[in-house]
Scaffold this motif. Structure first.
Motif, PDB file in Angstrom:
ATOM      1  N   ARG A   1       0.833  -1.204   0.000  1.00 50.70           N
ATOM      2  CA  ARG A   1       0.000   0.000   0.000  1.00 50.70           C
ATOM      3  C   ARG A   1       0.865   1.250   0.000  1.00 50.70           C
ATOM      4  O   ARG A   1       1.888   1.330   0.680  1.00 50.70           O
ATOM      5  CB  ARG A   1      -0.908   0.010   1.238  1.00 50.70           C
ATOM      6  CG  ARG A   1      -2.012   1.069   1.165  1.00 50.70           C
ATOM      7  CD  ARG A   1      -2.706   1.212   2.528  1.00 50.70           C
ATOM      8  NE  ARG A   1      -3.322  -0.017   2.955  1.00 50.70           N
ATOM      9  CZ  ARG A   1      -4.560  -0.393   2.648  1.00 50.70           C
ATOM     10  NH1 ARG A   1      -5.296   0.384   1.870  1.00 50.70           N
ATOM     11  NH2 ARG A   1      -5.063  -1.523   3.092  1.00 50.70           N
ATOM     12  N   LYS A   2       0.443   2.239  -0.769  1.00 51.37           N
ATOM     13  CA  LYS A   2       1.154   3.512  -0.837  1.00 51.37           C
ATOM     14  C   LYS A   2       0.911   4.283   0.463  1.00 51.37           C
ATOM     15  O   LYS A   2      -0.213   4.328   0.959  1.00 51.37           O
ATOM     16  CB  LYS A   2       0.643   4.323  -2.032  1.00 51.37           C
ATOM     17  CG  LYS A   2       1.553   5.417  -2.504  1.00 51.37           C
ATOM     18  CD  LYS A   2       1.058   5.979  -3.832  1.00 51.37           C
ATOM     19  CE  LYS A   2       2.010   7.010  -4.388  1.00 51.37           C
ATOM     20  NZ  LYS A   2       1.543   7.532  -5.699  1.00 51.37           N
ATOM     21  N   ASP A   3       1.955   4.893   1.014  1.00 48.00           N
ATOM     22  CA  ASP A   3       1.838   5.569   2.310  1.00 48.00           C
ATOM     23  C   ASP A   3       0.820   6.698   2.304  1.00 48.00           C
ATOM     24  O   ASP A   3       0.194   6.982   3.326  1.00 48.00           O
ATOM     25  CB  ASP A   3       3.207   6.121   2.740  1.00 48.00           C
ATOM     26  CG  ASP A   3       4.189   5.020   3.094  1.00 48.00           C
ATOM     27  OD1 ASP A   3       3.737   3.928   3.494  1.00 48.00           O
ATOM     28  OD2 ASP A   3       5.408   5.247   2.972  1.00 48.00           O
ATOM     29  N   THR A   4       0.656   7.354   1.165  1.00 47.66           N
ATOM     30  CA  THR A   4      -0.201   8.535   1.087  1.00 47.66           C
ATOM     31  C   THR A   4      -1.632   8.227   0.643  1.00 47.66           C
ATOM     32  O   THR A   4      -2.404   9.145   0.373  1.00 47.66           O
ATOM     33  CB  THR A   4       0.414   9.554   0.116  1.00 47.66           C
ATOM     34  OG1 THR A   4       0.609   8.935  -1.162  1.00 47.66           O
ATOM     35  CG2 THR A   4       1.752  10.073   0.651  1.00 47.66           C
TER      36      THR A   4
ATOM     37  N   ARG B   1       7.152  -1.705  -3.862  1.00 41.50           N
ATOM     38  CA  ARG B   1       7.980  -1.266  -2.734  1.00 41.50           C
ATOM     39  C   ARG B   1       8.642  -2.496  -2.106  1.00 41.50           C
ATOM     40  O   ARG B   1       8.061  -3.572  -2.064  1.00 41.50           O
ATOM     41  CB  ARG B   1       7.171  -0.491  -1.707  1.00 41.50           C
ATOM     42  CG  ARG B   1       5.901  -1.152  -1.219  1.00 41.50           C
ATOM     43  CD  ARG B   1       5.075  -0.217  -0.373  1.00 41.50           C
ATOM     44  NE  ARG B   1       5.802   0.245   0.801  1.00 41.50           N
ATOM     45  CZ  ARG B   1       5.499   1.345   1.480  1.00 41.50           C
ATOM     46  NH1 ARG B   1       4.475   2.098   1.095  1.00 41.50           N
ATOM     47  NH2 ARG B   1       6.197   1.697   2.524  1.00 41.50           N
TER      48      ARG B   1
END
Length: 295
Positions: free
Chosen positions: A187-190, A198
């Motif tokens: 999952r993308k942090d933002t 990643r």
């Protein structure tokens, strides 16, 4: 309606519990049989899992009927059934339809319509969706009609015995005609929606084969060796070839209003008969039109 049941023949003597495990019946399923109205019969007599089997004993597992969850409201709608029997339902999902209800789209999902199909036809089952597709993605979806069948399908997926192939239209021309993308996805942090490649992500592997090149995009066939969220979309975007229509991952919505991704084929071993079965689905009209426009 008569509850779903399966009958097995004991190959050797031994504890019934161990034989049930060998036949793929999970502890969770056994608990539902024990506490929710199911039965286990040996040669027609009800027994517990501590029963000692003799060679050639007939073991019948009667699974309890299941009920739809309270949050799933049956809705009438079109359902394109590709295959159906007492264990499985294979359907062809159109684009721009959720597989299950969401906050943004609480009604009209495939799950709502399948729930109505079960209710109208008095099928004592809830939904166990084995192969979920994104809202935009069209094509084949596999649904199990009870907990045990869902477990068996999950084991096939983990063992890579269930195979799905996809048609996709991706931006640009590919340098290789056939290759494998092996990159971890997380999952993308933002964002709570977006995924990305990643190093701390989960292992993910996608097979890619170029089928035909057009002006501005390429028709590719894809195979999933893992089933991560947005896997195809993330992997193709990562190598610089996002899907047409996939504006979340860098694709342009020119000529198509959704990501150009379609589940074209599904192969699996039938969880009851043990026979290999396969299904196909043709390209949807909006993807076909993109090809015609370039000819």
């Amino acid at each position: 309606m008569k509850p779903f049941q399966l009958t097995y023949t004991a190959k050797d003597s031994g504890l019934l519990r161990e034989a049930l495990h060998d036949w793929g019946i999970s502890k969770r399923t056994l608990a539902s049989v024990k506490y929710s109205g199911g039965q286990i019969l040996v040669n027609g007599n009800e027994v517990t899992v501590r029963h000692v089997l003799e060679k050639d004993d007939a073991v019948t597992v009667i699974f309890p009927n299941e009920e739809l969850g309270e949050g799933l409201i049956p809705e009438a709608g079109q359902l394109q059934i590709v295959y159906e029997d007492e264990a499985l339902l294979i359907v062809d999902k159109p684009p721009l339809q959720n597989t299950i209800p969401s906050r943004e789209h609480p009604a009209g999902s495939l799950a709502n319509i399948v729930a109505n199909h079960f209710e109208v036809n008095e099928i004592p089952a809830t939904l166990h969706i084995a192969t979920r597709l994104d809202r935009d993605t069209s094509g084949l979806v596999c649904i199990a009609k009870n907990r045990h069948i869902h477990h068996m399908l999950s084991m096939q997926q983990k063992g890579k015995m269930m195979k799905r192939r996809y048609d996709a239209f991706a931006h640009g021309k590919f340098a290789e005609q056939k290759f494998v993308i092996t990159e971890p996805i997380g999952r993308k942090d933002t964002s709570i929606i977006e995924r990305e490649v990643r190093q701390d992500g989960q292992f993910a592997e996608t097979e890619v084969e170029v089928l035909q090149e057009f002006d501005g995009f390429t028709h590719v066939e894809l195979g999933l060796n893992t089933g991560r969220t947005h896997q195809i979309r993330v992997h193709l975007s990562h190598i610089g070839h996002p899907l047409l229509g996939d504006d979340l991952y860098g694709g342009k919505r020119s000529g198509i209003s959704r990501q150009a991704l379609h589940c074209k084929s599904l192969e699996l071993v039938h969880p009851v008969s043990g026979e290999p079965i396969s299904f196909t689905s043709p390209l949807k009209e909006d993807m076909e039109q993109l090809i015609y426009a370039k000819r």
